[in-house]
Write an enzyme that holds these catalytic residues in place. Sequence first.
Site, PDB file in Angstrom:
ATOM      1  N   SER A 119       0.818  -1.212   0.000  1.00 45.63           N
ATOM      2  CA  SER A 119       0.000   0.000   0.000  1.00 45.63           C
ATOM      3  C   SER A 119       0.852   1.261   0.000  1.00 45.63           C
ATOM      4  O   SER A 119       0.326   2.352  -0.217  1.00 45.63           O
ATOM      5  CB  SER A 119      -0.849   0.052   1.269  1.00 45.63           C
ATOM      6  OG  SER A 119      -1.740  -1.023   1.323  1.00 45.63           O
ATOM      7  N   GLU A 152      -3.444   0.128  -9.159  1.00 44.49           N
ATOM      8  CA  GLU A 152      -2.341   1.071  -9.359  1.00 44.49           C
ATOM      9  C   GLU A 152      -1.117   0.278  -9.806  1.00 44.49           C
ATOM     10  O   GLU A 152      -0.786  -0.734  -9.175  1.00 44.49           O
ATOM     11  CB  GLU A 152      -1.981   1.765  -8.033  1.00 44.49           C
ATOM     12  CG  GLU A 152      -2.678   3.078  -7.784  1.00 44.49           C
ATOM     13  CD  GLU A 152      -2.186   3.752  -6.505  1.00 44.49           C
ATOM     14  OE1 GLU A 152      -1.579   4.810  -6.602  1.00 44.49           O
ATOM     15  OE2 GLU A 152      -2.428   3.196  -5.411  1.00 44.49           O
ATOM     16  N   ASN A 190      -3.405   6.002  -1.603  1.00 44.77           N
ATOM     17  CA  ASN A 190      -3.201   6.114  -0.149  1.00 44.77           C
ATOM     18  C   ASN A 190      -2.552   7.422   0.286  1.00 44.77           C
ATOM     19  O   ASN A 190      -2.671   7.821   1.440  1.00 44.77           O
ATOM     20  CB  ASN A 190      -2.409   4.913   0.374  1.00 44.77           C
ATOM     21  CG  ASN A 190      -3.277   3.673   0.394  1.00 44.77           C
ATOM     22  OD1 ASN A 190      -4.459   3.746   0.725  1.00 44.77           O
ATOM     23  ND2 ASN A 190      -2.711   2.537   0.024  1.00 44.77           N
TER      24      ASN A 190
END
Length: 291
Positions: A119, A152, A190
């Site tokens: 992440s 992503e 994020n």
Amino acid sequence: MDIQKVGIIGAGQMGNGIAHVMALAGYDVLLNDVNKDALDAAVALIDKNLERQVSRDKISAEDKAAAVARITSTQDLPHLGTSDLIIEAATENEPVKHKIFEALIPHVQPHTILTSNTSSISITRLASGTDRPEKFMGFHFMNPVPVMQLVELIRGIATDEPTFSACKAVVDRLGKTSASAEDFPAFIVNRILMPMINEAVYTLYEGVGNVKSIDSSMKLGANHPMGPLELADFIGLDTCLAIMNVLHDGLADTKYRPCPLLTKYVEAGWLGRKTQRGFYDYRGDTPVPTR
Ligand SMILES: CC(=O)CC(=O)SCCNC(=O)CCNC(=O)[C@H](O)C(C)(C)COP(=O)(O)OP(=O)(O)OC[C@H]1O[C@@H](n2cnc3c(N)ncnc32)[C@H](O)[C@@H]1OP(=O)(O)O
Ligand SMILES: NC(=O)C1=CN([C@@H]2O[C@H](COP(=O)(O)OP(=O)(O)OC[C@H]3O[C@@H](n4cnc5c(N)ncnc54)[C@H](OP(=O)(O)O)[C@@H]3O)[C@@H](O)[C@H]2O)C=CC1
């Protein structure tokens, strides 16, 4: 490059979702975890989620049976050496991820592409610990994987074009949409989402609102599908804290300092849905706010 066999490391909430969508798209999947219970739970959950898709006429019973048959679970990491593409989806902890790649490298084939579903952690740093930084990149799915449209794709400093194209082709075959992000802490989603969640925890910490009013405000006032605290519980509070620490350390800006209340929940082992308690208590029939 023709990718047919995909190895997935970590059978938590992300690993099981990635295995689900890969198998449904026709890839052969090897799903690995150190924890046998996590592997068994992941296989059972994939079955349940596929069955829900059958019952809603999204897929046929034959599609489900074929997908289930394409998934092999294994506790043996070297077994993943036959994969064309490996997606690491273990705990958001940099030393853990480095150790996994270190253990994996002696067993993989020369053409194998290595990726991480991290992440937030630097793809360039993870890649530099391997024998193939040019065949390494970030492959970041969103939670819940079977539902969310975005992946992503993050190039490390050395990632070559054939590697990027091969990963993009996999995203296309999954029927998902890719967004390319540069390799800076927490990438795009994020970098934006996690400071909002952290600010929601500060709003709670400073008594501006309680769990219910904060979540209702963002659901009804900003049309978010989940309130920020409900979403934090869904992601996992350990993962949220790990991402904030990567932002804080990597960008050296106090605006990313993790809220002490988030740290306290993690220290208590109240990690959200996965441990049955976080900003809500999930042990009863309906979630009850813990503040
Ligand atoms: C931390 C990171 O690194 C990056 C991230 O992932 S950040 C997190 C990103 N994710 C989000 O922001 C999710 C926000 N929440 C939502 O979008 C929605 O609340 C939600 C999609 C999770 C659920 O939507 P909902 O309308 O409340 O629930 P529901 O009607 O039950 O579900 C919608 C569909 O998703 C499916 N679904 C829900 N949860 C699911 C799960 N965990 N696994 C598989 N399918 C699921 C349902 O079966 C349903 O499918 P159909 O449309 O085929 O009927
Ligand atoms: N949660 C989210 O919303 C999202 C998370 N991510 C990222 O995906 C990754 C996984 O997150 P998530 O699925 O939520 O985490 P979970 O905690 O649900 O699952 C992680 C799994 O990895 C296992 N694991 C730990 N160490 C190893 C190892 N050495 N080898 C194999 N398996 C291991 C854990 O086992 P044990 O429990 O025994 O430690 C656990 O089963 C993280 O990098 C996270 O940042 C990306 C997008 C969204």
